[in-house]
Write a protein that holds these residues in place. Structure first.
Motif, PDB file in Angstrom:
ATOM      1  N   TYR A 126      27.763  16.564 -12.011  1.00 25.18           N
ATOM      2  CA  TYR A 126      28.568  16.542 -13.239  1.00 25.18           C
ATOM      3  C   TYR A 126      30.003  16.188 -12.872  1.00 25.18           C
ATOM      4  CZ  TYR A 126      24.604  18.798 -15.523  1.00 25.18           C
ATOM      5  OH  TYR A 126      23.352  19.072 -16.019  1.00 25.18           O
ATOM      6  N   ALA A 129      24.733  19.345  -8.934  1.00 21.44           N
ATOM      7  CA  ALA A 129      23.864  20.333  -9.606  1.00 21.44           C
ATOM      8  C   ALA A 129      22.440  20.211  -9.083  1.00 21.44           C
ATOM      9  CB  ALA A 129      23.904  20.121 -11.113  1.00 21.44           C
ATOM     10  N   GLU A 174      17.724  31.162  -9.509  1.00 24.44           N
ATOM     11  CA  GLU A 174      18.725  31.969 -10.202  1.00 24.44           C
ATOM     12  C   GLU A 174      19.603  31.088 -11.098  1.00 24.44           C
ATOM     13  OE1 GLU A 174      20.357  33.697  -6.737  1.00 24.44           O
ATOM     14  OE2 GLU A 174      21.377  31.860  -6.141  1.00 24.44           O
ATOM     15  N   SER A 175      20.446  31.750 -11.884  1.00 20.79           N
ATOM     16  CA  SER A 175      21.329  31.039 -12.812  1.00 20.79           C
ATOM     17  C   SER A 175      22.195  30.031 -12.057  1.00 20.79           C
ATOM     18  CB  SER A 175      22.194  32.078 -13.526  1.00 20.79           C
ATOM     19  OG  SER A 175      22.939  31.456 -14.507  1.00 20.79           O
ATOM     20  N   GLY A 176      22.287  28.825 -12.562  1.00 17.86           N
ATOM     21  CA  GLY A 176      23.121  27.793 -11.951  1.00 17.86           C
ATOM     22  C   GLY A 176      22.434  27.028 -10.836  1.00 17.86           C
ATOM     23  N   SER A 177      21.140  27.293 -10.593  1.00 19.90           N
ATOM     24  CA  SER A 177      20.451  26.624  -9.477  1.00 19.90           C
ATOM     25  C   SER A 177      20.056  25.187  -9.802  1.00 19.90           C
ATOM     26  CB  SER A 177      19.212  27.430  -9.053  1.00 19.90           C
ATOM     27  OG  SER A 177      18.350  27.620 -10.151  1.00 19.90           O
ATOM     28  N   GLY A 178      20.155  24.790 -11.088  1.00 17.89           N
ATOM     29  CA  GLY A 178      19.886  23.397 -11.441  1.00 17.89           C
ATOM     30  C   GLY A 178      18.608  23.190 -12.232  1.00 17.89           C
ATOM     31  N   LYS A 179      17.993  24.276 -12.704  1.00 14.95           N
ATOM     32  CA  LYS A 179      16.700  24.180 -13.408  1.00 14.95           C
ATOM     33  C   LYS A 179      16.807  23.311 -14.671  1.00 14.95           C
ATOM     34  CE  LYS A 179      16.447  28.672 -14.028  1.00 14.95           C
ATOM     35  NZ  LYS A 179      17.740  29.123 -13.473  1.00 14.95           N
ATOM     36  N   SER A 180      17.796  23.635 -15.521  1.00 14.66           N
ATOM     37  CA  SER A 180      17.928  22.879 -16.780  1.00 14.66           C
ATOM     38  C   SER A 180      18.335  21.443 -16.511  1.00 14.66           C
ATOM     39  CB  SER A 180      18.967  23.523 -17.703  1.00 14.66           C
ATOM     40  OG  SER A 180      18.522  24.780 -18.097  1.00 14.66           O
ATOM     41  N   ARG A 183      16.382  18.424 -18.019  1.00 13.73           N
ATOM     42  CA  ARG A 183      17.058  17.441 -18.887  1.00 13.73           C
ATOM     43  C   ARG A 183      16.934  16.043 -18.316  1.00 13.73           C
ATOM     44  NH1 ARG A 183      22.020  20.531 -18.772  1.00 13.73           N
ATOM     45  NH2 ARG A 183      21.569  22.466 -19.846  1.00 13.73           N
ATOM     46  N   PRO A 189      23.772  14.865 -20.217  1.00 16.96           N
ATOM     47  CA  PRO A 189      24.977  14.408 -20.920  1.00 16.96           C
ATOM     48  C   PRO A 189      25.651  13.246 -20.182  1.00 16.96           C
ATOM     49  CG  PRO A 189      25.414  16.459 -19.749  1.00 16.96           C
ATOM     50  CD  PRO A 189      23.949  16.167 -19.582  1.00 16.96           C
ATOM     51  N   GLU A 203      13.700  28.045 -20.569  1.00 13.54           N
ATOM     52  CA  GLU A 203      14.036  29.459 -20.809  1.00 13.54           C
ATOM     53  C   GLU A 203      13.658  29.844 -22.243  1.00 13.54           C
ATOM     54  OE1 GLU A 203      15.359  31.490 -18.501  1.00 13.54           O
ATOM     55  OE2 GLU A 203      16.599  30.299 -17.137  1.00 13.54           O
TER      56      GLU A 203
END
Ligand SMILES: Nc1ncnc2c1ncn2[C@@H]1O[C@H](COP(=O)(O)OP(=O)(O)OP(=O)(O)O)[C@@H](O)[C@H]1O
Length: 268
Positions: free
Chosen positions: A16, A23, A42-48, A52, A59, A177
């Motif tokens: 990004y 990411a 965990e949160s911020g690991s790049g799953k989404s 995407r 984006p 999620e």
């Protein structure tokens, strides 16, 4: 002979704008047809970010490199537009309140994908929407066609969001999620609904979660991400019973520490 993968991802990186680290950092993996893949970490690991990218929903501030090849190995690759977001890939987001439009009826929202992508008339699509609301096990589907999202509970809204996502009969369903904002009982009900839907229809499911217990109940295969890197991938039973990476072991241990039931019997 085993089928070629639905999608092969090679050395995929996503950064990004302005971020100090990517990411996703040179990820390679395959997405098998008609199977359920859980992406955990965990949160911020790049799953989404990975989900995407698969759905073509990154984006504009995301720079990507590497390759994502769909239908690799297929003898004839005629359809270069595959996959079309909304048509070939359905996407269910975490917050059903935000993904539904408050000023449109539920019927209009569920029918819209079928009008746009299947070429149905609105009358036909509303009848299709009624069937979908029944398929996602909502009571009084005919009456719900004329209702609005604020009239539903969070779990009911997520069922409507799932109906919207599968309205155009996609091959792939991504649940990002999709159960995290729900209470435990509703989480289990939505997980079971997703499981039933994909097994009935043969859809390929990509299920994103930070909850390893949920992944174990739904996934055939598991990919573990940590700080944008793929640390482990394989059949869910193998990854959970015999994790190769310390990070996966720590995710499993964190689950066991909470005194919840064992994920699978062979986990010591
Ligand atoms: N639109 C964006 N613009 C800039 N940075 C972003 C954007 N989306 C995600 N990131 C950053 O990219 C990294 C990976 O985020 P991503 O949402 O993919 O992780 P995640 O594992 O899905 O996290 P979570 O479980 O919290 O949803 C994070 O550092 C995040 O801050």
């Amino acid at each position: 002979m085993s089928q070629p993968p639905l999608c092969r991802i090679e050395n995929l990186s996503v950064t990004y704008a302005g971020a100090a680290h990517p990411a996703l950092d040179t990820i390679s993996l395959s997405l098998a047809r008609h199977r359920s893949l859980a992406i955990i970490g965990e949160s911020g690991s790049g799953k989404s970010t990975l989900a995407r990218r698969l759905a073509g929903l990154l984006p504009a501030n995301a720079a990507t490199s590497g390759t994502v090849v769909w239908n690799a190995g297929a003898e004839v690759q005629t359809d270069t537009t595959f996959p079309r977001s909304g048509r070939d890939i359905g996407y269910v987001f975490q917050d059903p309140g935000a993904s539904l439009n408050p000023v449109l009826t539920l019927g209009e929202q569920v029918a819209e994908g079928a009008v746009r992508h299947l070429g149905l008339s609105w009358k036909e699509a509303l009848s299709h929407a009624r069937d979908l609301l029944e398929q996602v096990q909502l009571p009084h589907p005919s009456a719900l066609l004329k209702a609005y999202s604020h009239q539903l509970s969070g779990g009911q809204r997520q069922r409507v969001a799932i109906a919207c996502a599968i309205s155009a009969r996609p091959n792939i369903l991504i649940a990002d999620e999709a159960t995290s904002a729900l209470d435990t009982i509703t989480q289990a009900a939505i997980t079971s609904l997703l499981d039933g839907l994909v097994r009935e229809s043969g859809m390929t499911l990509v299920f994103i979660t930070h909850d390893i217990a949920l992944a174990s109940s739904l996934a055939d295969d598991i990919v573990v991400l940590k700080s944008g890197q793929l640390v482990e991938a394989g059949k869910a039973t193998n990854v959970l019973s015999n994790p190769a990476h310390a990070y996966t072991k720590s995710l499993i241990a964190a689950h066991l520490d909470l005194s919840t039931p064992r994920l699978i019997e062979s986990v010591p």
